[in-house]
Write a protein that holds these residues in place. Sequence first.
Motif, PDB file in Angstrom:
ATOM      1  N   ILE A 255       1.519   9.486   4.619  1.00  0.00           N
ATOM      2  CA  ILE A 255       1.079   9.240   3.246  1.00  0.00           C
ATOM      3  C   ILE A 255       2.044   8.332   2.501  1.00  0.00           C
ATOM      4  O   ILE A 255       1.688   7.217   2.110  1.00  0.00           O
ATOM      5  N   ALA A 256       3.268   8.810   2.316  1.00  0.00           N
ATOM      6  CA  ALA A 256       4.151   8.114   1.381  1.00  0.00           C
ATOM      7  C   ALA A 256       4.500   6.691   1.821  1.00  0.00           C
ATOM      8  O   ALA A 256       4.284   5.742   1.073  1.00  0.00           O
ATOM      9  N   ILE A 257       5.034   6.563   3.037  1.00  0.00           N
ATOM     10  CA  ILE A 257       5.473   5.219   3.433  1.00  0.00           C
ATOM     11  C   ILE A 257       4.292   4.261   3.624  1.00  0.00           C
ATOM     12  O   ILE A 257       4.375   3.116   3.201  1.00  0.00           O
ATOM     13  N   PRO A 258       3.164   4.712   4.221  1.00  0.00           N
ATOM     14  CA  PRO A 258       2.038   3.770   4.292  1.00  0.00           C
ATOM     15  C   PRO A 258       1.599   3.261   2.922  1.00  0.00           C
ATOM     16  O   PRO A 258       1.284   2.075   2.776  1.00  0.00           O
ATOM     17  N   ILE A 259       1.623   4.148   1.924  1.00  0.00           N
ATOM     18  CA  ILE A 259       1.220   3.687   0.588  1.00  0.00           C
ATOM     19  C   ILE A 259       2.239   2.683   0.055  1.00  0.00           C
ATOM     20  O   ILE A 259       1.882   1.600  -0.417  1.00  0.00           O
ATOM     21  N   LEU A 260       3.522   3.042   0.177  1.00  0.00           N
ATOM     22  CA  LEU A 260       4.557   2.113  -0.292  1.00  0.00           C
ATOM     23  C   LEU A 260       4.440   0.761   0.420  1.00  0.00           C
ATOM     24  O   LEU A 260       4.478  -0.298  -0.211  1.00  0.00           O
ATOM     25  N   ALA A 261       4.276   0.831   1.741  1.00  0.00           N
ATOM     26  CA  ALA A 261       4.216  -0.418   2.506  1.00  0.00           C
ATOM     27  C   ALA A 261       2.972  -1.216   2.129  1.00  0.00           C
ATOM     28  O   ALA A 261       3.028  -2.443   2.015  1.00  0.00           O
ATOM     29  N   SER A 262       1.857  -0.519   1.895  1.00  0.00           N
ATOM     30  CA  SER A 262       0.641  -1.243   1.523  1.00  0.00           C
ATOM     31  C   SER A 262       0.818  -1.949   0.189  1.00  0.00           C
ATOM     32  O   SER A 262       0.435  -3.114   0.038  1.00  0.00           O
ATOM     33  N   VAL A 263       1.411  -1.235  -0.757  1.00  0.00           N
ATOM     34  CA  VAL A 263       1.623  -1.860  -2.066  1.00  0.00           C
ATOM     35  C   VAL A 263       2.500  -3.100  -1.903  1.00  0.00           C
ATOM     36  O   VAL A 263       2.203  -4.172  -2.432  1.00  0.00           O
ATOM     37  N   LEU A 264       3.570  -2.952  -1.116  1.00  0.00           N
ATOM     38  CA  LEU A 264       4.458  -4.097  -0.923  1.00  0.00           C
ATOM     39  C   LEU A 264       3.731  -5.244  -0.226  1.00  0.00           C
ATOM     40  O   LEU A 264       3.962  -6.411  -0.516  1.00  0.00           O
ATOM     41  N   MET A 265       2.849  -4.909   0.716  1.00  0.00           N
ATOM     42  CA  MET A 265       2.118  -5.981   1.402  1.00  0.00           C
ATOM     43  C   MET A 265       1.204  -6.711   0.440  1.00  0.00           C
ATOM     44  O   MET A 265       1.083  -7.936   0.499  1.00  0.00           O
ATOM     45  N   ILE A 266       0.563  -5.930  -0.454  1.00  0.00           N
ATOM     46  CA  ILE A 266      -0.305  -6.583  -1.440  1.00  0.00           C
ATOM     47  C   ILE A 266       0.510  -7.574  -2.260  1.00  0.00           C
ATOM     48  O   ILE A 266       0.125  -8.734  -2.437  1.00  0.00           O
ATOM     49  N   VAL A 267       1.687  -7.111  -2.715  1.00  0.00           N
ATOM     50  CA  VAL A 267       2.538  -8.011  -3.490  1.00  0.00           C
ATOM     51  C   VAL A 267       2.954  -9.203  -2.640  1.00  0.00           C
ATOM     52  O   VAL A 267       2.940 -10.357  -3.089  1.00  0.00           O
ATOM     53  N   HIS A 268       3.311  -8.928  -1.387  1.00  0.00           N
ATOM     54  CA  HIS A 268       3.783  -9.978  -0.475  1.00  0.00           C
ATOM     55  C   HIS A 268       2.730 -11.080  -0.331  1.00  0.00           C
ATOM     56  O   HIS A 268       3.032 -12.260  -0.478  1.00  0.00           O
ATOM     57  N   PHE A 269       1.501 -10.680  -0.061  1.00  0.00           N
ATOM     58  CA  PHE A 269       0.446 -11.683   0.161  1.00  0.00           C
ATOM     59  C   PHE A 269       0.113 -12.410  -1.134  1.00  0.00           C
ATOM     60  O   PHE A 269      -0.127 -13.617  -1.136  1.00  0.00           O
ATOM     61  N   TRP A 270       0.092 -11.648  -2.216  1.00  0.00           N
ATOM     62  CA  TRP A 270      -0.166 -12.253  -3.531  1.00  0.00           C
ATOM     63  C   TRP A 270       0.871 -13.325  -3.817  1.00  0.00           C
ATOM     64  O   TRP A 270       0.566 -14.431  -4.246  1.00  0.00           O
ATOM     65  N   ARG A 271       2.138 -12.992  -3.525  1.00  0.00           N
ATOM     66  CA  ARG A 271       3.197 -13.952  -3.799  1.00  0.00           C
ATOM     67  C   ARG A 271       3.103 -15.171  -2.888  1.00  0.00           C
ATOM     68  O   ARG A 271       3.453 -16.271  -3.299  1.00  0.00           O
ATOM     69  N   VAL A 272       2.679 -14.965  -1.636  1.00  0.00           N
ATOM     70  CA  VAL A 272       2.520 -16.140  -0.776  1.00  0.00           C
ATOM     71  C   VAL A 272       1.577 -17.124  -1.459  1.00  0.00           C
ATOM     72  O   VAL A 272       1.836 -18.327  -1.521  1.00  0.00           O
ATOM     73  N   ARG A 273       0.477 -16.609  -2.027  1.00  0.00           N
ATOM     74  CA  ARG A 273      -0.473 -17.478  -2.722  1.00  0.00           C
ATOM     75  C   ARG A 273       0.140 -18.085  -3.977  1.00  0.00           C
ATOM     76  O   ARG A 273       0.040 -19.276  -4.229  1.00  0.00           O
ATOM     77  N   LYS A 274       0.785 -17.223  -4.774  1.00  0.00           N
ATOM     78  CA  LYS A 274       1.287 -17.686  -6.072  1.00  0.00           C
ATOM     79  C   LYS A 274       2.456 -18.644  -5.930  1.00  0.00           C
ATOM     80  O   LYS A 274       2.718 -19.445  -6.820  1.00  0.00           O
TER      81      LYS A 274
END
Lengths: 293, 319
Positions: A255-274
């Motif tokens: 639960i905890a780490i997958p959620i944390l990692a998913s949130v970070l991945m969302i930010v990561h991909f968003w930033r690649v675009r931005k």
Amino acid sequence: MTDTDTNKPDQEEGNKGGLFTTLRSKVKSPSELNKELKETVLWKSIFRHKLDGSPRNRSLAVLSNVFLHLHPARINRDAVRYNFTWGMGGITFYLFVNLTLTGTLLMFYFHPSKGEAYRDIMFLQYDVPFGNLLRNMHRWGAHAMVITTWLHMVRVFMTGSYKPPREFNWNIGVLLLLFTMLLSFTGYLLPDDQLGFWAVTVGTNMARATPILGHEGPFGPELGFTAFNDVRFALLGGSVVDANALLRAYIWHCIAIPILASVLMIVHFWRVRKDGAISGPAPVMLESEAARK
Amino acid sequence: MSTQLPFLAEMDWHQVWYLISRPDNVPIVLLLILCPFYVWLAFREARKNDNLIAQLEADPELAKTHHRTTYPYKKGWPKTVQVWPHLLKREFLAMVIVTIILIIWSICLDAPLEDPANPNLTMNPSKAPWYFLGLQELLVYFDPWIAGVVLPSIILLGLMAIPYIDVNPRGNGYYTWKQRKFAIGTFLFGFLVMWVLLVIIGTFIRGPGWLWFNPGETWDHHRVDHQFNRDLHEFFGIEGTWPVFFFGLGFISICAGAIGGVTHACIKKMMPDMLKRMSFLQYQVTMQLWIMMMLVLVKIILRLTFVVKNVWVTPWFNV
Ligand code: HEM
């Protein structure tokens, strides 16, 4: 017998208005069907544009799809080369998705409690249909993800992709590196076998020695930390690796780490675009131009 | 063959096979193949770019019109391509390949499952998962609070600092070696030697009792460590809490100073523009991280060659 059967329609063909011809005239060719399908309300409600090769519709195919819209519509013509990115970030993400799927399936068969955990793994290996394959894919996928994350970091370093404006995204990446390894580590204990038990014992023993917060670390005892209240106790839910540690590892892992990692991945991909899509292959810079910067 | 290379005949191939075929060690065998391959690939691309840079430096007229990559490009070609299909088809292909590899791997090799956890039966050696074996190997050289807490934290903070201390504007978005020698050299040294090599030592070399077994040496579970550990000050016959304290502190300071001094001199001579670009703080942080990495290496070498246990002994902690 077959002869007469197959001949029959032919004989009837001359027979205008016969059943077969009538039916044939009603049957549509695949291309006609395809065309009509795309005119239906149902189709139009799902797909909002034509699927042809026109540049506009190719762009729309990416932009109007929730899964694909992380991509821009167009990218640097050489950025698609495996030589440049090695596809490593994408492969890492694909492995993560894979692990989430196989992990969820494994959860259906797994109780995170002493005794049951080990039995469940045996059960998966020997009784559950494809259970062994499932477990193996989850295990090897996890190992592979650690490797691809490292290699992705190497590629990002080697192409200087952490340089402005991507400094922040590199930092998100470092956190992802940490969480990838912690994800793998917390999973290691779950089969509750000797391998996992001793690996986690060795790993968490280091936490005893944390300066200030560990009961064997510098200044730890002086501050009143014992084996029953220090940082290791918090990690394990006890002073030894036991039932509570198993439950804690399970919750961190599933639960905890997958959620944390998913949130970070969302930010990561968003930033690649931005940050203006991936960094290259960029035009090389000459010394005289560097001197001006 | 074996007459020419006698050591091969003496190797315990069962032991070698046992180690590389442990299911959880197979990923490292993979890493052993993938790391050199990708480093080679990166350097191949870097060489191409470096050649192009040299060519353009020599020919300013060409530099004005050149598209500045090593990939084919003709005037009039669009600089971008559509993601669908050009990128998506490649992503799809990568997905298919990864899926196939993963399924074949999972069919051929079973995940390990040892006996149920038993706190009374210590595994010898007890090893962390392979990706943490570099840190576990550091336990040989440092007390747990350094190996397990301080050094990993410094590694993470150091990685995070990279974009803020590397102010070299060159090499942003393309492979190069000549324009970023210090950055790439340091990073690859850190990754390949101080991380991957330690993982490999921890996996393949360290046997029962975490003792050193050369490749092909049989793991002897009864081997006792006869090595006589000594602290560095004992080599010099220094005694008493404070003399020992200041000796260790002095030794480390001298090492750090020497490493820093030599590095600074090299940078000043070979990369003067690096110095010019960096703020005092940026340069300090870079140097501290670099010196720390080298000090860890010094300790590793002292330990492996002279069996030095601690360099700096204090009443509160040892280094
Ligand atoms: C769970 C782990 C990770 C995932 C799923 C991931 C995914 C991705 C993807 C899909 C990209 C697009 C380009 C490519 O495929 O190379 C990317 C780019 C990037 N990643 Fe990651 N990444 C991860 C970890 C990391 C780590 C460990 C670092 C660095 C320490 C990092 C730093 C970056 C940077 C700076 C970019 C931009 C690269 C460029 O512009 O060329 N990422 N990442």
